[in-house]
Enzyme design. Sequence first.
Site, PDB file in Angstrom:
ATOM      1  N   ASP A  99      15.618  -6.251 -40.216  1.00 17.33           N
ATOM      2  CA  ASP A  99      14.614  -5.661 -41.214  1.00 17.33           C
ATOM      3  C   ASP A  99      14.414  -4.400 -40.508  1.00 17.33           C
ATOM      4  O   ASP A  99      13.333  -3.850 -41.043  1.00 17.33           O
ATOM      5  CB  ASP A  99      13.538  -6.614 -41.300  1.00 17.33           C
TER       6      ASP A  99
ATOM      7  N   CYS B  74      13.876  -4.796 -35.604  1.00 18.07           N
ATOM      8  CA  CYS B  74      14.416  -5.792 -34.703  1.00 18.07           C
ATOM      9  C   CYS B  74      14.327  -5.154 -33.108  1.00 18.07           C
ATOM     10  O   CYS B  74      14.328  -5.856 -32.385  1.00 18.07           O
ATOM     11  CB  CYS B  74      15.874  -5.854 -35.083  1.00 18.07           C
TER      12      CYS B  74
ATOM     13  N   HIS C 284      21.476  -2.790 -35.036  1.00 18.42           N
ATOM     14  CA  HIS C 284      20.758  -3.887 -34.971  1.00 18.42           C
ATOM     15  C   HIS C 284      20.652  -4.458 -33.463  1.00 18.42           C
ATOM     16  O   HIS C 284      21.325  -3.897 -32.345  1.00 18.42           O
ATOM     17  CB  HIS C 284      21.332  -5.014 -35.859  1.00 18.42           C
TER      18      HIS C 284
END
Length: 328
Positions: free
Chosen positions: A108, A111, A308
């Site tokens: 989101d 992370c 990410h």
Amino acid sequence: MATGGDLDGEDQTRPTWDSGGAAAGTASGSANDGINSATTAIERPTDEEILAQQNQIRAEQAQKSEYVGFEEPMSALKEEYINGNQNFVQKIGKLEASYGTFRRTRGDGNCFFRGFIFAYLENLLLTHDLPECSRFMSVVQAWKTRLVEGGFQELVFEDAMDVLLDQVKEITKPYTNYMHERLLVNMRDDTVSNLVVMLLRLITSCEVQRREDFFFPFIMGMYDEPPATVELFCQRHVEPMGEESDHLHIVAITEALQIPVRVVYLDSSGMPTGGNGSGLDATMHDFVPDSCVPGTQPRVHLLYRPGHYDILYPKGGRCVLLPCLSDM
């Protein structure tokens, strides 16, 4: 460095506003052509609408996963790429020699901060490192003055700071399995988890601004058209929830809290290994604060995939680490 969207990816199905080809109707004549052209012009979305739809898709996909997941074997990570990116498969295979498990975090945009703080608190809990708990609480409390001096209202961050300190106070109690489960529950809770992430973002912003001369060259090299000031950069790319983190963010928060971190990069970087050049090693980078004594090992291990961050767990258990020396 994070340069793309979250790992969860975007829905590749065609948006409802895209007809998939030319405007309907093939009748000849300038009148029909004019109608079709007008219809196409009216229905074509703006760039802002396209971006908003993409963000909505990402947000909906992110909601399907927990903020912090359960530990999984590295083989589960390898399975994601077994029919796709073979370089990733080879890199993960080599990582299995050093890391036994990993833990997913929600994609989101938060992370890095969420994975960083959960992994750190979990390490404190499992090692029951009381001196480090005390050091960390002192450092966090000292940031109250720095944040106020940096222009942040205490009303904005005081609850978040109390929440984080409460998590550490719980860790100082005798260990039970319930405490480990409680930490996971707390970091999955919307209020607790997001308050802590918000506080880390504010501390990162304050650290960047108070060391403007050091960080400004980083900012200038990150963008073709960089923000005019460090303050503007922080307002746009550090403080807002959901903004992805980059090398600069990691340097700032590790220095601010004096917590050494290792990031393993599962991306296209890395050099071939072996006599025949087969296989690739994942690139690793240690972010060790200047205040740490020589020989300090990372207390937090994170796995970076484009856009990410997840948590990595070294094999051999959680070792007791050398402390960082507070200069706050």
